[in-house]
Design a protein around this motif. Structure first.
Motif, PDB file in Angstrom:
ATOM      1  N   GLN A  36       0.832  -1.201   0.000  1.00 55.63           N
ATOM      2  CA  GLN A  36       0.000   0.000   0.000  1.00 55.63           C
ATOM      3  C   GLN A  36       0.866   1.251   0.000  1.00 55.63           C
ATOM      4  O   GLN A  36       0.575   2.227  -0.707  1.00 55.63           O
ATOM      5  N   ARG A  37       1.944   1.241   0.775  1.00 58.16           N
ATOM      6  CA  ARG A  37       2.839   2.400   0.808  1.00 58.16           C
ATOM      7  C   ARG A  37       3.425   2.671  -0.577  1.00 58.16           C
ATOM      8  O   ARG A  37       3.470   3.830  -1.035  1.00 58.16           O
ATOM      9  N   VAL A  38       3.864   1.620  -1.251  1.00 58.25           N
ATOM     10  CA  VAL A  38       4.447   1.782  -2.585  1.00 58.25           C
ATOM     11  C   VAL A  38       3.413   2.357  -3.549  1.00 58.25           C
ATOM     12  O   VAL A  38       3.698   3.294  -4.301  1.00 58.25           O
ATOM     13  N   ALA A  39       2.203   1.805  -3.530  1.00 54.51           N
ATOM     14  CA  ALA A  39       1.155   2.300  -4.423  1.00 54.51           C
ATOM     15  C   ALA A  39       0.820   3.760  -4.137  1.00 54.51           C
ATOM     16  O   ALA A  39       0.592   4.556  -5.054  1.00 54.51           O
ATOM     17  N   THR A  40       0.795   4.123  -2.860  1.00 52.82           N
ATOM     18  CA  THR A  40       0.506   5.505  -2.489  1.00 52.82           C
ATOM     19  C   THR A  40       1.600   6.443  -2.973  1.00 52.82           C
ATOM     20  O   THR A  40       1.326   7.517  -3.528  1.00 52.82           O
ATOM     21  N   GLU A  41       2.854   6.035  -2.797  1.00 52.76           N
ATOM     22  CA  GLU A  41       3.967   6.883  -3.225  1.00 52.76           C
ATOM     23  C   GLU A  41       4.034   7.001  -4.747  1.00 52.76           C
ATOM     24  O   GLU A  41       4.351   8.074  -5.275  1.00 52.76           O
ATOM     25  N   LEU A  42       3.721   5.943  -5.462  1.00 46.17           N
ATOM     26  CA  LEU A  42       3.725   6.017  -6.916  1.00 46.17           C
ATOM     27  C   LEU A  42       2.632   6.941  -7.421  1.00 46.17           C
ATOM     28  O   LEU A  42       2.821   7.691  -8.384  1.00 46.17           O
ATOM     29  N   GLY A  43       1.437   6.861  -6.818  1.00 46.45           N
ATOM     30  CA  GLY A  43       0.370   7.789  -7.147  1.00 46.45           C
ATOM     31  C   GLY A  43      -0.422   7.475  -8.392  1.00 46.45           C
ATOM     32  O   GLY A  43      -1.277   8.274  -8.799  1.00 46.45           O
ATOM     33  N   PHE A  49       0.820  -5.838  -8.161  1.00 48.05           N
ATOM     34  CA  PHE A  49       1.957  -6.640  -7.701  1.00 48.05           C
ATOM     35  C   PHE A  49       1.716  -8.072  -8.172  1.00 48.05           C
ATOM     36  O   PHE A  49       0.714  -8.701  -7.805  1.00 48.05           O
ATOM     37  N   VAL A  50       2.615  -8.582  -9.004  1.00 52.33           N
ATOM     38  CA  VAL A  50       2.385  -9.832  -9.723  1.00 52.33           C
ATOM     39  C   VAL A  50       3.351 -10.912  -9.244  1.00 52.33           C
ATOM     40  O   VAL A  50       4.569 -10.704  -9.243  1.00 52.33           O
ATOM     41  N   ASP A  51       2.794 -12.051  -8.827  1.00 48.53           N
ATOM     42  CA  ASP A  51       3.587 -13.256  -8.588  1.00 48.53           C
ATOM     43  C   ASP A  51       3.712 -13.984  -9.916  1.00 48.53           C
ATOM     44  O   ASP A  51       2.708 -14.422 -10.491  1.00 48.53           O
ATOM     45  N   LEU A  52       4.926 -14.114 -10.420  1.00 53.90           N
ATOM     46  CA  LEU A  52       5.140 -14.725 -11.726  1.00 53.90           C
ATOM     47  C   LEU A  52       4.674 -16.175 -11.723  1.00 53.90           C
ATOM     48  O   LEU A  52       4.708 -16.846 -10.685  1.00 53.90           O
ATOM     49  N   PRO A  53       4.225 -16.686 -12.873  1.00 52.47           N
ATOM     50  CA  PRO A  53       3.757 -18.075 -12.914  1.00 52.47           C
ATOM     51  C   PRO A  53       4.874 -19.060 -12.606  1.00 52.47           C
ATOM     52  O   PRO A  53       6.040 -18.835 -12.963  1.00 52.47           O
ATOM     53  N   GLU A  54       4.516 -20.139 -11.931  1.00 55.08           N
ATOM     54  CA  GLU A  54       5.478 -21.193 -11.666  1.00 55.08           C
ATOM     55  C   GLU A  54       5.868 -21.868 -12.982  1.00 55.08           C
ATOM     56  O   GLU A  54       5.075 -21.900 -13.937  1.00 55.08           O
ATOM     57  N   PRO A  55       7.086 -22.419 -13.076  1.00 58.00           N
ATOM     58  CA  PRO A  55       7.491 -23.108 -14.304  1.00 58.00           C
ATOM     59  C   PRO A  55       6.480 -24.191 -14.685  1.00 58.00           C
ATOM     60  O   PRO A  55       6.021 -24.949 -13.836  1.00 58.00           O
ATOM     61  N   GLY A  56       6.128 -24.230 -15.956  1.00 64.54           N
ATOM     62  CA  GLY A  56       5.201 -25.235 -16.442  1.00 64.54           C
ATOM     63  C   GLY A  56       3.743 -24.901 -16.223  1.00 64.54           C
ATOM     64  O   GLY A  56       2.876 -25.717 -16.521  1.00 64.54           O
ATOM     65  N   THR A  57       3.445 -23.708 -15.690  1.00 64.36           N
ATOM     66  CA  THR A  57       2.063 -23.300 -15.466  1.00 64.36           C
ATOM     67  C   THR A  57       1.740 -22.065 -16.307  1.00 64.36           C
ATOM     68  O   THR A  57       2.642 -21.407 -16.835  1.00 64.36           O
ATOM     69  N   ALA A  58       0.473 -21.737 -16.428  1.00 61.36           N
ATOM     70  CA  ALA A  58       0.036 -20.580 -17.220  1.00 61.36           C
ATOM     71  C   ALA A  58      -0.890 -19.687 -16.409  1.00 61.36           C
ATOM     72  O   ALA A  58      -1.789 -19.041 -16.945  1.00 61.36           O
ATOM     73  N   THR A  59      -0.683 -19.676 -15.078  1.00 65.80           N
ATOM     74  CA  THR A  59      -1.461 -18.825 -14.187  1.00 65.80           C
ATOM     75  C   THR A  59      -0.531 -17.979 -13.335  1.00 65.80           C
ATOM     76  O   THR A  59       0.437 -18.496 -12.764  1.00 65.80           O
ATOM     77  N   ALA A  60      -0.810 -16.686 -13.261  1.00 66.72           N
ATOM     78  CA  ALA A  60      -0.102 -15.789 -12.350  1.00 66.72           C
ATOM     79  C   ALA A  60      -1.082 -15.301 -11.299  1.00 66.72           C
ATOM     80  O   ALA A  60      -2.304 -15.337 -11.491  1.00 66.72           O
ATOM     81  N   HIS A  61      -0.554 -14.849 -10.159  1.00 70.05           N
ATOM     82  CA  HIS A  61      -1.362 -14.279  -9.084  1.00 70.05           C
ATOM     83  C   HIS A  61      -1.012 -12.803  -8.951  1.00 70.05           C
ATOM     84  O   HIS A  61       0.134 -12.405  -9.190  1.00 70.05           O
ATOM     85  N   ALA A  62      -1.999 -11.991  -8.551  1.00 61.91           N
ATOM     86  CA  ALA A  62      -1.761 -10.558  -8.461  1.00 61.91           C
ATOM     87  C   ALA A  62      -2.644  -9.917  -7.405  1.00 61.91           C
ATOM     88  O   ALA A  62      -3.741 -10.393  -7.109  1.00 61.91           O
ATOM     89  N   ARG A  63      -2.135  -8.804  -6.861  1.00 57.13           N
ATOM     90  CA  ARG A  63      -2.904  -7.958  -5.938  1.00 57.13           C
ATOM     91  C   ARG A  63      -2.838  -6.531  -6.460  1.00 57.13           C
ATOM     92  O   ARG A  63      -1.804  -6.079  -6.964  1.00 57.13           O
ATOM     93  N   ILE A  64      -3.942  -5.811  -6.300  1.00 56.12           N
ATOM     94  CA  ILE A  64      -4.112  -4.499  -6.918  1.00 56.12           C
ATOM     95  C   ILE A  64      -4.370  -3.447  -5.841  1.00 56.12           C
ATOM     96  O   ILE A  64      -5.243  -3.621  -4.987  1.00 56.12           O
ATOM     97  N   PHE A  65      -3.651  -2.321  -5.925  1.00 53.94           N
ATOM     98  CA  PHE A  65      -3.801  -1.242  -4.954  1.00 53.94           C
ATOM     99  C   PHE A  65      -3.981   0.089  -5.673  1.00 53.94           C
ATOM    100  O   PHE A  65      -3.266   0.402  -6.632  1.00 53.94           O
ATOM    101  N   THR A  66      -4.941   0.899  -5.204  1.00 53.27           N
ATOM    102  CA  THR A  66      -5.029   2.310  -5.570  1.00 53.27           C
ATOM    103  C   THR A  66      -4.126   3.074  -4.596  1.00 53.27           C
ATOM    104  O   THR A  66      -3.541   2.486  -3.680  1.00 53.27           O
ATOM    105  N   PRO A  67      -4.025   4.403  -4.732  1.00 54.16           N
ATOM    106  CA  PRO A  67      -3.266   5.151  -3.723  1.00 54.16           C
ATOM    107  C   PRO A  67      -3.863   5.068  -2.324  1.00 54.16           C
ATOM    108  O   PRO A  67      -3.180   5.386  -1.341  1.00 54.16           O
TER     109      PRO A  67
END
Length: 228
Positions: A36-43, A49-67
Protein backbone atom coordinates in the motif's frame (compact mmCIF):
# COMPACT_ATOMS: atom_id res chain seq x y z
CA UNK A 1 17.06 -1.84 -1.85
CA UNK A 2 15.23 0.13 -4.54
CA UNK A 3 12.12 -1.45 -6.03
CA UNK A 4 11.86 -1.60 -9.82
CA UNK A 5 8.48 -0.49 -11.17
CA UNK A 6 7.56 -1.02 -14.81
CA UNK A 7 5.37 1.87 -15.96
CA UNK A 8 2.77 1.00 -18.59
CA UNK A 9 0.06 3.03 -20.27
CA UNK A 10 -2.99 0.83 -20.68
CA UNK A 11 -5.82 1.43 -23.19
CA UNK A 12 -3.88 3.65 -25.58
CA UNK A 13 -5.24 4.57 -28.97
CA UNK A 14 -3.89 2.96 -32.15
CA UNK A 15 -1.02 5.47 -32.26
CA UNK A 16 0.08 4.70 -28.71
CA UNK A 17 -1.28 7.97 -27.35
CA UNK A 18 -3.25 8.51 -24.15
CA UNK A 19 -3.78 5.45 -21.91
CA UNK A 20 -3.87 5.16 -18.13
CA UNK A 21 -0.50 4.86 -16.33
CA UNK A 22 -0.02 1.67 -14.34
CA UNK A 23 2.75 0.53 -12.03
CA UNK A 24 3.68 -3.16 -12.37
CA UNK A 25 5.87 -4.72 -9.69
CA UNK A 26 7.29 -8.21 -9.26
CA UNK A 27 5.56 -9.15 -6.00
CA UNK A 28 8.61 -11.06 -4.76
CA UNK A 29 10.48 -7.75 -4.41
CA UNK A 30 7.99 -6.10 -2.02
CA UNK A 31 6.78 -7.39 1.34
CA UNK A 32 2.95 -7.57 1.52
CA UNK A 33 2.88 -4.97 4.28
CA UNK A 34 4.72 -2.45 2.10
CA UNK A 35 2.51 -2.67 -0.98
CA UNK A 36 0.00 0.00 0.00
CA UNK A 37 2.84 2.40 0.81
CA UNK A 38 4.45 1.78 -2.58
CA UNK A 39 1.15 2.30 -4.42
CA UNK A 40 0.51 5.50 -2.49
CA UNK A 41 3.97 6.88 -3.23
CA UNK A 42 3.73 6.02 -6.92
CA UNK A 43 0.37 7.79 -7.15
CA UNK A 44 -0.98 5.94 -10.17
CA UNK A 45 -4.67 5.12 -10.20
CA UNK A 46 -3.56 1.51 -9.62
CA UNK A 47 -0.37 -0.43 -9.00
CA UNK A 48 -0.38 -4.21 -9.47
CA UNK A 49 1.96 -6.64 -7.70
CA UNK A 50 2.39 -9.83 -9.72
CA UNK A 51 3.59 -13.26 -8.59
CA UNK A 52 5.14 -14.73 -11.73
CA UNK A 53 3.76 -18.08 -12.91
CA UNK A 54 5.48 -21.19 -11.67
CA UNK A 55 7.49 -23.11 -14.30
CA UNK A 56 5.20 -25.24 -16.44
CA UNK A 57 2.06 -23.30 -15.47
CA UNK A 58 0.04 -20.58 -17.22
CA UNK A 59 -1.46 -18.83 -14.19
CA UNK A 60 -0.10 -15.79 -12.35
CA UNK A 61 -1.36 -14.28 -9.08
CA UNK A 62 -1.76 -10.56 -8.46
CA UNK A 63 -2.90 -7.96 -5.94
CA UNK A 64 -4.11 -4.50 -6.92
CA UNK A 65 -3.80 -1.24 -4.95
CA UNK A 66 -5.03 2.31 -5.57
CA UNK A 67 -3.27 5.15 -3.72
CA UNK A 68 -5.81 4.65 -0.91
CA UNK A 69 -6.89 0.99 -0.76
CA UNK A 70 -6.65 -2.54 -2.15
CA UNK A 71 -9.15 -3.65 -4.81
CA UNK A 72 -10.35 -7.23 -5.39
CA UNK A 73 -10.48 -6.59 -9.15
CA UNK A 74 -9.75 -3.81 -11.62
CA UNK A 75 -9.64 -3.90 -15.38
CA UNK A 76 -6.76 -1.67 -16.38
CA UNK A 77 -4.25 -3.40 -14.04
CA UNK A 78 -5.26 -6.91 -15.12
CA UNK A 79 -5.06 -6.03 -18.82
CA UNK A 80 -1.73 -4.29 -18.25
CA UNK A 81 -0.24 -7.11 -16.16
CA UNK A 82 -1.35 -9.69 -18.73
CA UNK A 83 0.37 -7.71 -21.49
CA UNK A 84 3.50 -7.31 -19.32
CA UNK A 85 3.68 -11.03 -18.61
CA UNK A 86 3.73 -11.78 -22.33
CA UNK A 87 6.25 -8.99 -22.89
CA UNK A 88 8.72 -10.57 -20.43
CA UNK A 89 8.25 -14.00 -21.99
CA UNK A 90 5.73 -15.60 -19.61
CA UNK A 91 2.29 -15.27 -21.25
CA UNK A 92 -0.58 -16.65 -19.18
CA UNK A 93 -4.06 -18.06 -19.72
CA UNK A 94 -5.36 -16.96 -16.33
CA UNK A 95 -4.63 -14.31 -13.72
CA UNK A 96 -5.86 -14.95 -10.20
CA UNK A 97 -6.88 -11.84 -8.22
CA UNK A 98 -8.82 -11.73 -4.92
CA UNK A 99 -12.17 -11.46 -6.76
CA UNK A 100 -11.58 -14.64 -8.77
CA UNK A 101 -9.83 -16.10 -11.81
CA UNK A 102 -9.54 -13.72 -14.76
CA UNK A 103 -9.30 -15.34 -18.19
CA UNK A 104 -6.53 -13.87 -20.38
CA UNK A 105 -6.20 -13.80 -24.16
CA UNK A 106 -3.90 -12.04 -26.62
CA UNK A 107 -4.85 -10.64 -30.01
CA UNK A 108 -1.92 -9.12 -31.88
CA UNK A 109 -0.79 -6.04 -29.96
CA UNK A 110 -3.79 -6.20 -27.64
CA UNK A 111 -4.29 -7.99 -24.34
CA UNK A 112 -7.74 -8.90 -23.05
CA UNK A 113 -9.31 -10.21 -19.86
CA UNK A 114 -12.74 -11.71 -19.20
CA UNK A 115 -14.28 -10.87 -15.84
CA UNK A 116 -17.60 -11.12 -14.06
CA UNK A 117 -19.62 -7.92 -13.99
CA UNK A 118 -20.22 -8.31 -10.24
CA UNK A 119 -16.48 -8.25 -9.56
CA UNK A 120 -16.37 -4.58 -10.53
CA UNK A 121 -17.20 -1.96 -7.90
CA UNK A 122 -20.61 -0.34 -7.93
CA UNK A 123 -20.60 2.85 -9.96
CA UNK A 124 -23.12 5.67 -10.01
CA UNK A 125 -23.80 5.70 -13.76
CA UNK A 126 -24.73 9.14 -15.10
CA UNK A 127 -26.27 9.15 -18.60
CA UNK A 128 -25.55 12.61 -20.04
CA UNK A 129 -27.20 14.23 -23.03
CA UNK A 130 -24.14 15.31 -25.01
CA UNK A 131 -20.35 15.25 -25.28
CA UNK A 132 -20.30 18.94 -24.43
CA UNK A 133 -22.09 18.26 -21.14
CA UNK A 134 -19.68 15.40 -20.43
CA UNK A 135 -16.56 17.46 -21.08
CA UNK A 136 -17.92 20.34 -18.99
CA UNK A 137 -18.38 18.14 -15.91
CA UNK A 138 -16.24 19.19 -12.95
CA UNK A 139 -14.74 16.45 -10.72
CA UNK A 140 -15.13 18.84 -7.78
CA UNK A 141 -18.90 18.41 -8.11
CA UNK A 142 -18.48 14.71 -7.19
CA UNK A 143 -16.59 14.90 -3.86
CA UNK A 144 -18.11 11.92 -2.05
CA UNK A 145 -16.93 8.31 -1.76
CA UNK A 146 -19.09 7.07 -4.64
CA UNK A 147 -17.38 6.08 -7.90
CA UNK A 148 -19.11 8.23 -10.53
CA UNK A 149 -19.14 7.17 -14.19
CA UNK A 150 -20.35 9.77 -16.67
CA UNK A 151 -21.10 8.75 -20.24
CA UNK A 152 -22.90 9.62 -23.45
CA UNK A 153 -23.37 8.07 -26.89
CA UNK A 154 -21.26 9.33 -29.78
CA UNK A 155 -22.43 6.63 -32.22
CA UNK A 156 -25.24 4.50 -30.83
CA UNK A 157 -25.49 2.26 -33.91
CA UNK A 158 -21.77 1.44 -33.80
CA UNK A 159 -21.74 1.11 -30.00
CA UNK A 160 -19.33 4.00 -29.36
CA UNK A 161 -19.54 6.00 -26.14
CA UNK A 162 -17.54 8.81 -24.54
CA UNK A 163 -16.96 8.67 -20.78
CA UNK A 164 -15.24 10.03 -17.68
CA UNK A 165 -14.84 8.55 -14.18
CA UNK A 166 -14.35 10.30 -10.81
CA UNK A 167 -13.38 8.32 -7.68
CA UNK A 168 -11.95 10.61 -4.98
CA UNK A 169 -12.69 7.99 -2.31
CA UNK A 170 -10.13 5.70 -3.97
CA UNK A 171 -7.60 8.50 -4.19
CA UNK A 172 -8.40 9.02 -7.90
CA UNK A 173 -9.91 12.46 -8.62
CA UNK A 174 -10.34 11.47 -12.30
CA UNK A 175 -9.33 8.20 -13.93
CA UNK A 176 -8.07 8.31 -17.51
CA UNK A 177 -9.29 4.80 -18.40
CA UNK A 178 -11.25 2.46 -16.13
CA UNK A 179 -11.56 -1.21 -17.03
CA UNK A 180 -13.89 -2.07 -14.15
CA UNK A 181 -16.26 0.73 -15.15
CA UNK A 182 -16.07 -0.57 -18.73
CA UNK A 183 -17.25 -3.94 -17.42
CA UNK A 184 -20.14 -2.31 -15.57
CA UNK A 185 -21.31 -0.07 -18.43
CA UNK A 186 -21.08 -2.98 -20.90
CA UNK A 187 -23.23 -5.11 -18.63
CA UNK A 188 -25.59 -2.17 -18.02
CA UNK A 189 -26.11 -1.58 -21.76
CA UNK A 190 -25.92 -5.32 -22.61
CA UNK A 191 -23.92 -4.83 -25.80
CA UNK A 192 -20.39 -4.67 -27.15
CA UNK A 193 -18.81 -1.22 -26.87
CA UNK A 194 -15.96 0.97 -27.97
CA UNK A 195 -15.33 3.32 -25.06
CA UNK A 196 -13.39 6.56 -25.46
CA UNK A 197 -12.56 7.70 -21.94
CA UNK A 198 -10.74 10.67 -20.48
CA UNK A 199 -8.55 12.53 -22.95
CA UNK A 200 -8.76 9.81 -25.61
CA UNK A 201 -8.04 6.35 -24.18
CA UNK A 202 -9.70 3.43 -26.01
CA UNK A 203 -11.32 0.40 -24.35
CA UNK A 204 -12.93 -2.39 -26.39
CA UNK A 205 -15.52 -4.61 -24.70
CA UNK A 206 -17.63 -7.62 -25.58
CA UNK A 207 -20.78 -8.49 -23.66
CA UNK A 208 -21.99 -12.01 -22.90
CA UNK A 209 -25.45 -12.75 -21.47
CA UNK A 210 -23.92 -15.17 -18.94
CA UNK A 211 -22.44 -12.25 -16.97
CA UNK A 212 -18.92 -12.27 -18.42
CA UNK A 213 -17.44 -9.19 -20.09
CA UNK A 214 -14.29 -9.16 -22.21
CA UNK A 215 -12.17 -6.02 -21.87
CA UNK A 216 -9.32 -5.43 -24.33
CA UNK A 217 -6.82 -2.71 -25.04
CA UNK A 218 -3.43 -1.69 -26.30
CA UNK A 219 -0.50 -1.10 -23.96
CA UNK A 220 2.69 0.96 -24.20
CA UNK A 221 5.75 0.41 -21.99
CA UNK A 222 7.08 3.75 -20.73
CA UNK A 223 10.12 2.24 -19.02
CA UNK A 224 11.15 1.61 -15.43
CA UNK A 225 11.28 3.83 -12.37
CA UNK A 226 12.62 3.00 -8.94
CA UNK A 227 11.15 3.63 -5.53
CA UNK A 228 12.66 2.95 -2.10
Amino acid sequence: MAIDVTVLRVFTDEDGKFGNPLGVVDASTVAPGDRQRVATELGYSETIFVDLPEPGTATAHARIFTPATELPFAGHPTVGASWWLRDIGTPVHTLRVPAGVVQVTYDGDMAAVRARAEWAPEFAIHDLSSVDELLAADPNDYPDDVENYLWTWTDRDAGVIRSRMFAPGLGIPEDEATGAAAVRITDYLSRDLTIVQGKGSIIQTQWSPDGWVRVAGRVVNDGTRQID
